[in-house]
Design an enzyme around this catalytic site. Structure first.
Site, short mmCIF file in Angstrom:
data_model
loop_
_atom_site.label_atom_id
_atom_site.label_comp_id
_atom_site.label_asym_id
_atom_site.label_seq_id
_atom_site.Cartn_x
_atom_site.Cartn_y
_atom_site.Cartn_z
N ARG A 71 13.82 3.85 11.94
CA ARG A 71 13.01 4.89 11.76
C ARG A 71 12.39 5.52 13.18
NH1 ARG A 71 9.88 4.19 6.85
NH2 ARG A 71 9.16 6.31 7.59
N HIS A 91 12.83 -3.18 1.96
CA HIS A 91 12.21 -2.01 2.24
C HIS A 91 13.34 -0.88 1.73
CE1 HIS A 91 9.19 -3.63 4.85
NE2 HIS A 91 10.30 -4.78 5.20
N ASN A 135 8.16 -5.81 -1.34
CA ASN A 135 8.09 -4.77 -0.53
C ASN A 135 6.62 -4.64 0.31
OD1 ASN A 135 8.01 -2.23 1.05
ND2 ASN A 135 9.15 -1.07 -0.44
N ARG A 140 6.01 11.84 -2.10
CA ARG A 140 5.81 12.11 -0.69
C ARG A 140 7.17 11.56 0.07
NH1 ARG A 140 0.05 12.13 -0.08
NH2 ARG A 140 -0.61 13.16 -1.94
N ALA A 172 2.85 -1.27 4.67
CA ALA A 172 2.61 -1.47 5.88
C ALA A 172 1.89 -2.63 6.23
CB ALA A 172 1.53 -0.03 6.02
N TYR A 225 12.18 8.39 1.26
CA TYR A 225 12.01 7.31 0.26
C TYR A 225 12.65 7.73 -1.04
CZ TYR A 225 8.86 5.50 3.74
OH TYR A 225 8.07 4.97 4.75
N PRO A 280 0.75 -1.17 -0.07
CA PRO A 280 -0.04 0.07 0.03
C PRO A 280 1.01 1.39 0.14
CG PRO A 280 -0.34 -1.23 2.03
CD PRO A 280 0.50 -2.21 0.99
N ASN A 281 0.44 2.30 -0.67
CA ASN A 281 0.82 3.30 -1.10
C ASN A 281 2.19 3.47 -1.67
OD1 ASN A 281 -0.94 5.04 0.64
ND2 ASN A 281 -0.30 3.84 2.57
N GLU A 313 12.52 -10.08 1.14
CA GLU A 313 11.74 -8.79 1.63
C GLU A 313 12.58 -7.69 1.38
OE1 GLU A 313 10.78 -9.34 5.91
OE2 GLU A 313 9.93 -7.24 5.94
O1 CA2 Z 1 10.91 1.45 3.54
C1 CA2 Z 1 9.97 0.77 2.91
O2 CA2 Z 1 10.00 0.48 1.72
C2 CA2 Z 1 8.47 0.83 3.63
O3 CA2 Z 1 8.26 -0.46 3.44
C3 CA2 Z 1 7.52 1.67 2.94
C4 CA2 Z 1 6.13 1.49 3.80
C5 CA2 Z 1 6.38 1.84 5.04
O4 CA2 Z 1 5.17 1.72 5.88
C6 CA2 Z 1 7.46 0.79 5.77
O5 CA2 Z 1 7.38 1.05 7.04
C7 CA2 Z 1 8.71 1.20 5.03
C8 CA2 Z 1 5.19 2.55 3.03
C9 CA2 Z 1 5.51 4.04 3.35
C10 CA2 Z 1 4.30 4.87 3.05
O6 CA2 Z 1 4.01 4.88 1.62
C11 CA2 Z 1 4.72 6.14 0.89
C12 CA2 Z 1 4.80 5.98 -0.33
C13 CA2 Z 1 5.65 6.70 -1.06
C14 CA2 Z 1 6.14 7.96 -0.41
C15 CA2 Z 1 6.00 8.04 0.80
C16 CA2 Z 1 5.35 7.19 1.67
#
Ligand code: CA2
Length: 149
Positions: free
Chosen positions: A108, A101, A75, A19, A78, A24, A11-12, A99
């Site tokens: 974090r 990230h 990846n 963002r 969440a 990121y 997700p996201n 996996e």
């Molecule tokens: O670091 C990563 O790749 C994460 O898996 C990204 C997830 C976060 O929940 C994990 O803790 C670490 C998603 C982050 C929220 O989504 C975003 C996507 C794009 C830009 C900013 C936030």
């Protein structure tokens, strides 16, 4: 053993590059896909690259690829922290599962981000190397396969 590596994004991550660039980076998910293809295709592997915001879809995709894949790079975003159906689907996969990230989840600001429930059922984890982590994960799947794992 197939020649396709399934690269899954939770997700996201469709918003990657739009963002929180300080965490990121500025690259988009399309850039990540290009990186994965550039690592896989010269070695004779194909990339099936996907993103979803829906847990059931992630489970369906892992199940569908349960047999015949070279490997899975995921990846879970969440889903990492509480999505036990995704964990169970990974457990049933018949191939290496890496996996990934983008950020280092162990350093974090929020403590809860440190505890991945997925790591216990994955072959390995890469965290904190930015989008380069995806490339390394793809290369690791190919490396494992070249050694008959
Ligand atoms: O670091 C990563 O790749 C994460 O898996 C990204 C997830 C976060 O929940 C994990 O803790 C670490 C998603 C982050 C929220 O989504 C975003 C996507 C794009 C830009 C900013 C936030």
């Amino acid at each position: 053993m197939g020649r396709t590596i399934l690269v899954l994004n939770g997700p996201n991550l469709n918003l990657l590059g739009e963002r929180e660039p300080e965490i990121y980076g500025h690259d988009t998910l399309a850039d990540v896909e290009a990186l994965c293809r550039a690592a896989a295709e010269p070695a004779g592997y194909a990339i099936d690259f996907r993103q979803t915001n829906a847990e059931h879809e992630m489970v369906d995709w892992i199940q569908a690829g349960r047999k015949g894949l070279a490997g899975i790079v995921i990846n879970p975003a969440a889903f990492t922290y509480a999505a036990y159906p995704v964990l169970d689907a990974i457990k049933l996969a018949d191939c290496p599962v890496m996996e990934v990230h983008i950020s280092n989840i162990c350093r974090r600001e929020a403590e809860w981000r440190s505890h991945s429930i997925m790591t216990q059922v994955c072959t390995g984890i890469i965290s904190g190397l930015g989008i380069h982590g995806y490339e390394l994960a793809v290369r690791h799947v190919i490396w494992l396969r070249s050694r008959g794992h």
